[in-house]
Design an enzyme around this catalytic site. Structure first.
Site, PDB file in Angstrom:
ATOM      1  N   HIS A  30       1.005  -1.302   0.120  1.00  0.00           N
ATOM      2  CA  HIS A  30      -0.070  -0.039  -0.785  1.00  0.00           C
ATOM      3  C   HIS A  30       1.327   1.215   0.186  1.00  0.00           C
ATOM      4  O   HIS A  30       1.960   1.257   0.592  1.00  0.00           O
ATOM      5  CB  HIS A  30      -0.913   0.159   1.203  1.00  0.00           C
ATOM      6  CG  HIS A  30      -2.003   1.086   0.893  1.00  0.00           C
ATOM      7  ND1 HIS A  30      -2.910   1.057   0.203  1.00  0.00           N
ATOM      8  CD2 HIS A  30      -2.515   2.293   1.899  1.00  0.00           C
ATOM      9  CE1 HIS A  30      -4.056   2.108   0.331  1.00  0.00           C
ATOM     10  NE2 HIS A  30      -3.415   2.844   1.239  1.00  0.00           N
ATOM     11  N   HIS A  72       0.805   5.584  -1.684  1.00  0.00           N
ATOM     12  CA  HIS A  72       0.405   6.497  -1.807  1.00  0.00           C
ATOM     13  C   HIS A  72       1.377   7.731  -2.648  1.00  0.00           C
ATOM     14  O   HIS A  72       2.337   8.571  -1.426  1.00  0.00           O
ATOM     15  CB  HIS A  72      -0.465   8.052  -1.461  1.00  0.00           C
ATOM     16  CG  HIS A  72      -1.681   6.591  -0.821  1.00  0.00           C
ATOM     17  ND1 HIS A  72      -2.519   6.612  -1.467  1.00  0.00           N
ATOM     18  CD2 HIS A  72      -1.848   6.449   0.169  1.00  0.00           C
ATOM     19  CE1 HIS A  72      -3.306   6.014  -0.565  1.00  0.00           C
ATOM     20  NE2 HIS A  72      -3.152   6.308   0.240  1.00  0.00           N
ATOM     21  N   GLN A  97       2.608  11.426  -1.718  1.00  0.00           N
ATOM     22  CA  GLN A  97       2.880  11.811  -0.027  1.00  0.00           C
ATOM     23  C   GLN A  97       4.184  11.731   0.331  1.00  0.00           C
ATOM     24  O   GLN A  97       4.487  12.089   1.564  1.00  0.00           O
ATOM     25  CB  GLN A  97       1.770  10.726   0.742  1.00  0.00           C
ATOM     26  CG  GLN A  97       0.163  11.122   0.216  1.00  0.00           C
ATOM     27  CD  GLN A  97      -0.812  10.794   1.074  1.00  0.00           C
ATOM     28  OE1 GLN A  97       0.221  10.178   2.096  1.00  0.00           O
ATOM     29  NE2 GLN A  97      -1.644  10.952   0.624  1.00  0.00           N
ATOM     30  N   ARG A 114      -5.363  15.235   6.611  1.00  0.00           N
ATOM     31  CA  ARG A 114      -6.023  14.959   5.594  1.00  0.00           C
ATOM     32  C   ARG A 114      -6.369  16.728   4.966  1.00  0.00           C
ATOM     33  O   ARG A 114      -5.924  16.797   3.020  1.00  0.00           O
ATOM     34  CB  ARG A 114      -7.497  15.019   5.412  1.00  0.00           C
ATOM     35  CG  ARG A 114      -7.663  13.908   3.528  1.00  0.00           C
ATOM     36  CD  ARG A 114      -9.038  13.115   3.737  1.00  0.00           C
ATOM     37  NE  ARG A 114     -10.235  14.492   4.437  1.00  0.00           N
ATOM     38  CZ  ARG A 114     -11.350  14.023   4.138  1.00  0.00           C
ATOM     39  NH1 ARG A 114     -11.788  12.262   4.180  1.00  0.00           N
ATOM     40  NH2 ARG A 114     -12.738  14.335   4.524  1.00  0.00           N
ATOM     41  N   TYR A 143      -5.653   7.499  -6.470  1.00  0.00           N
ATOM     42  CA  TYR A 143      -6.404   8.572  -6.260  1.00  0.00           C
ATOM     43  C   TYR A 143      -6.094   9.553  -7.084  1.00  0.00           C
ATOM     44  O   TYR A 143      -7.264  10.135  -7.514  1.00  0.00           O
ATOM     45  CB  TYR A 143      -6.739   7.943  -5.269  1.00  0.00           C
ATOM     46  CG  TYR A 143      -6.316   8.750  -4.631  1.00  0.00           C
ATOM     47  CD1 TYR A 143      -6.527  10.547  -3.913  1.00  0.00           C
ATOM     48  CD2 TYR A 143      -5.499   7.959  -3.550  1.00  0.00           C
ATOM     49  CE1 TYR A 143      -5.995  10.587  -2.677  1.00  0.00           C
ATOM     50  CE2 TYR A 143      -5.123   8.849  -2.179  1.00  0.00           C
ATOM     51  CZ  TYR A 143      -5.465   9.849  -1.969  1.00  0.00           C
ATOM     52  OH  TYR A 143      -4.751  10.451  -1.048  1.00  0.00           O
ATOM     53  N   HIS A 191     -12.209   3.074  -2.691  1.00  0.00           N
ATOM     54  CA  HIS A 191     -11.312   3.984  -1.776  1.00  0.00           C
ATOM     55  C   HIS A 191     -11.918   3.598  -0.655  1.00  0.00           C
ATOM     56  O   HIS A 191     -10.549   3.426   0.142  1.00  0.00           O
ATOM     57  CB  HIS A 191     -11.496   5.764  -1.908  1.00  0.00           C
ATOM     58  CG  HIS A 191     -10.769   6.402  -1.045  1.00  0.00           C
ATOM     59  ND1 HIS A 191     -11.131   6.162  -0.476  1.00  0.00           N
ATOM     60  CD2 HIS A 191      -9.074   6.235  -1.323  1.00  0.00           C
ATOM     61  CE1 HIS A 191     -10.149   7.250   0.631  1.00  0.00           C
ATOM     62  NE2 HIS A 191      -9.595   7.056  -0.020  1.00  0.00           N
ATOM     63  N   ARG A 221     -16.507   5.456   2.160  1.00  0.00           N
ATOM     64  CA  ARG A 221     -17.113   6.530   2.453  1.00  0.00           C
ATOM     65  C   ARG A 221     -17.148   7.037   1.201  1.00  0.00           C
ATOM     66  O   ARG A 221     -18.030   7.775   0.953  1.00  0.00           O
ATOM     67  CB  ARG A 221     -16.206   7.720   3.171  1.00  0.00           C
ATOM     68  CG  ARG A 221     -15.869   7.232   4.806  1.00  0.00           C
ATOM     69  CD  ARG A 221     -15.003   8.389   5.337  1.00  0.00           C
ATOM     70  NE  ARG A 221     -13.740   9.004   4.804  1.00  0.00           N
ATOM     71  CZ  ARG A 221     -12.574   8.514   4.481  1.00  0.00           C
ATOM     72  NH1 ARG A 221     -12.872   6.563   5.765  1.00  0.00           N
ATOM     73  NH2 ARG A 221     -11.009   7.888   3.988  1.00  0.00           N
ATOM     74  N   HIS A 260      -9.295   0.849   1.280  1.00  0.00           N
ATOM     75  CA  HIS A 260      -8.796   1.389   2.723  1.00  0.00           C
ATOM     76  C   HIS A 260     -10.290   1.215   4.001  1.00  0.00           C
ATOM     77  O   HIS A 260     -11.356   1.376   3.656  1.00  0.00           O
ATOM     78  CB  HIS A 260      -9.436   3.884   3.178  1.00  0.00           C
ATOM     79  CG  HIS A 260      -7.813   3.625   2.233  1.00  0.00           C
ATOM     80  ND1 HIS A 260      -8.826   4.748   1.600  1.00  0.00           N
ATOM     81  CD2 HIS A 260      -6.477   3.484   2.624  1.00  0.00           C
ATOM     82  CE1 HIS A 260      -6.999   5.105   1.116  1.00  0.00           C
ATOM     83  NE2 HIS A 260      -5.716   4.354   1.219  1.00  0.00           N
ATOM     84  N   HIS A 303      -5.452  -1.139   6.180  1.00  0.00           N
ATOM     85  CA  HIS A 303      -5.499  -0.382   7.912  1.00  0.00           C
ATOM     86  C   HIS A 303      -6.660  -1.489   8.994  1.00  0.00           C
ATOM     87  O   HIS A 303      -5.583  -2.347   9.781  1.00  0.00           O
ATOM     88  CB  HIS A 303      -6.435   0.636   8.011  1.00  0.00           C
ATOM     89  CG  HIS A 303      -5.364   1.937   7.008  1.00  0.00           C
ATOM     90  ND1 HIS A 303      -4.198   2.442   6.841  1.00  0.00           N
ATOM     91  CD2 HIS A 303      -6.281   3.063   6.419  1.00  0.00           C
ATOM     92  CE1 HIS A 303      -3.434   3.040   6.274  1.00  0.00           C
ATOM     93  NE2 HIS A 303      -4.653   3.127   5.924  1.00  0.00           N
ATOM     94  N   ASP A 326       2.237   3.026   2.966  1.00  0.00           N
ATOM     95  CA  ASP A 326       0.727   4.460   2.998  1.00  0.00           C
ATOM     96  C   ASP A 326       1.527   5.343   2.529  1.00  0.00           C
ATOM     97  O   ASP A 326       1.364   6.523   0.951  1.00  0.00           O
ATOM     98  CB  ASP A 326       0.414   4.014   4.467  1.00  0.00           C
ATOM     99  CG  ASP A 326      -1.047   4.651   3.629  1.00  0.00           C
ATOM    100  OD1 ASP A 326      -1.630   5.387   3.556  1.00  0.00           O
ATOM    101  OD2 ASP A 326      -1.657   4.817   4.636  1.00  0.00           O
TER     102      ASP A 326
HETATM  103 ZN    ZN Z   1      -3.772   4.736   1.858  1.00  0.00          ZN
END
Ligand code: ZN
Length: 467
Positions: A69, A71, A74, A95, A134, A220, A223, A245, A282, A333
């Site tokens: 995992h 991104h 980041q 976030r 994403y 994703h 949510r 997630h 997670h 992550d």
């Molecule tokens: Zn993530």
């Protein structure tokens, strides 16, 4: 440095490698001879002396760790969110920092940042990656002319650095549970079903020339998609990995209970049957029934212990999950730190701090490091949907070698050396990293480290000056 993959594919390259010591599925062995054909191990023999004409590796070889995992972009904001804002500072203020940073990124920036992250992953013991991708659209939220332009940038970074890629284009439709509208900060992520199908087609093209790359799908989170999207998206590529997630934060569980009337994992399991294709990223906050349900399903728990610590998510119930036979792997992550050994150490330490005991992941009278390394390789390989994570015939020739002259390792062999590499260093002391039979890290340095870092530095100076 671009690999000429089309040329490599048309040639048949068979090579013999000699490993002084190696972790095989049955345990550590000395003088291991590997035959490698087009990046795949075709035979393994131990007790074989090195002979002229073979490539020899000193140190202790371990299967390369899959990173399940990430991104990648980041990596560029690592360290920017350590200042306390709101009194109840948590994931949600982090976030906001993330949304502001990614507002400025173009595909070229993403490629530069991803390549830097991938160099660090390879130098940190990860040889395969599932990129949970994403950030799709232009700054105004409109698709690029090639809707998969950002995925193409990710694929290019993997190709530049030699990291084995599983690309997971993310389906992101809504802003919260119950199909709440997305917010302005999410405009670069959002696709309807038609656009997502085009994105998936573009992503398949983007990875076409990468050796052994895999494409999966990723709703994703509960949510960001509708419940009926789960079956739809997982049917688009019925043999490939599905990552989501889930249950990362207490407020997320509370919102799920309030709006949907169920806990997130409970809701997921009632909506769709889980199996080995699924990776639950997670899964921090679980009831006992949810924990045992995931373990029985064959799905992989995608643990990201350093990021979960950084964000104050909570502690995964690792020992009881392991006792229930659950599969797990690790992911970097947020990429705030990148090291396979550090992720495993943090996972073990989180359990020790909670339970006031030691050596929790170890079997009776056995090594903690060995249990963690082998389990996370197996779970990570399943999550990436690729034949990696084992030095064995039929698997990619992906391995790393521990530097047996390092002060933490010198004089040690086998599981003692592995325990010391994970628990008695700041980062894995690696000498070589080999992916698909090709050495991409030599003497601890990625072969493109300097050029990747120079380009990354230029991008970061520009992005931060504009902040
Ligand atoms: Zn993530």
């Amino acid at each position: 440095m671009q690999l000429k993959t089309s040329k490599r594919r048309s040639e048949t390259v068979t090579e013999t490698l000699h490993l002084a010591e190696a972790l095989l599925p049955e345990g550590f062995a000395r003088d291991v001879k590997l035959t490698v054909d087009n990046g795949v191990i075709t035979s393994v023999a131990s007790g074989a002396a090195s002979v002229a004409g073979t490539r020899a590796f000193s140190g202790i070889a371990l299967p390369g760790m899959p990173n399940l995992h990430s991104h990648a972009f980041q990596r560029g904001m690592a360290g920017l969110s350590e200042r306390r804002g709101a009194p109840e500072d948590s994931f949600w203020t982090w976030r906001e920092v993330m949304y502001r940073f990614l507002d400025r990124l173009d595909p070229e920036d993403v490629q530069a940042i991803a390549a830097q992250a991938y160099v660090e992953m390879l130098e940190g013991g990860f040889t395969a990656l599932a990129e949970f991708h994403y950030l799709h659209h232009d700054r105004d939220g409109r698709p690029y002319a090639n809707i998969a332009a950002m995925g193409q940038a990710i694929a290019a970074a993997a190709q530049e650095t030699g990291l084995g890629l599983t690309l997971l284009p993310v389906l992101y439709r809504f802003g919260n549970f119950g199909q709440a509208p997305s917010v302005h900060g999410q405009r670069r992520f959002v696709n309807d079903r038609d656009a997502y199908q085009r994105l998936l087609e573009g992503s398949a093209t983007a990875i076409r020339d990468l050796p052994d790359a895999r494409l999966g799908v990723a709703p994703h989170s509960l949510r960001a998609v509708a419940l009926d999207d789960l079956g739809w998206v997982s049917s688009l590529r019925p043999d490939d990995p599905v990552h989501i997630h889930i249950a990362e934060q207490v407020p997320e569980v509370e919102a799920s209970l309030k709006i949907m009337g169920k806990r997130p994992v409970e809701l997921l399991m009632e909506t769709i049957p889980l199996d080995r294709r699924w990776c639950l990223i997670h899964a921090t906050h679980l009831s006992d029934a949810e924990r045992d349900g995931i373990a029985r399903s064959g799905a992989v728990a995608g643990l990201c212990p350093i990021t979960e610590s950084s964000l104050g998510d909570g502690i995964f119930d690792g020992i009881r999950y392991r006792d229930a036979g659950g599969a797990y792997g690790v992911g970097s992550d947020s990429n705030i730190q990148i090291d396979a050994g550090a992720e495993l150490r943090q996972l073990e330490y989180s359990q020790r701090l909670r339970d006031c005991r030691r050596a929790l992941f170890a079997e009776e009278n056995a090594s903690t490091g060995l249990a963690l390394w082998q389990s996370a390789c197996a779970g990570g390989a399943t999550a990436c949907g690729r034949s990696v994570g084992r030095i064995a015939a039929g698997h990619r020739a992906d391995f790393v070698t521990l530097d047996s002259d390092h002060p933490a390792i010198v004089g040690k062999a086998g599981a003692e050396a592995l325990d010391s590499a994970i628990f008695a260093t700041n980062a894995l002391p690696l000498r070589d990293v080999v992916v698909g039979g090709r050495r991409v890290v030599a003497e601890g340095r990625h072969i493109a480290r300097d050029s990747v870092r120079t380009r990354f530095a230029a991008v970061m100076r520009r992005l931060l000056a504009a902040a």
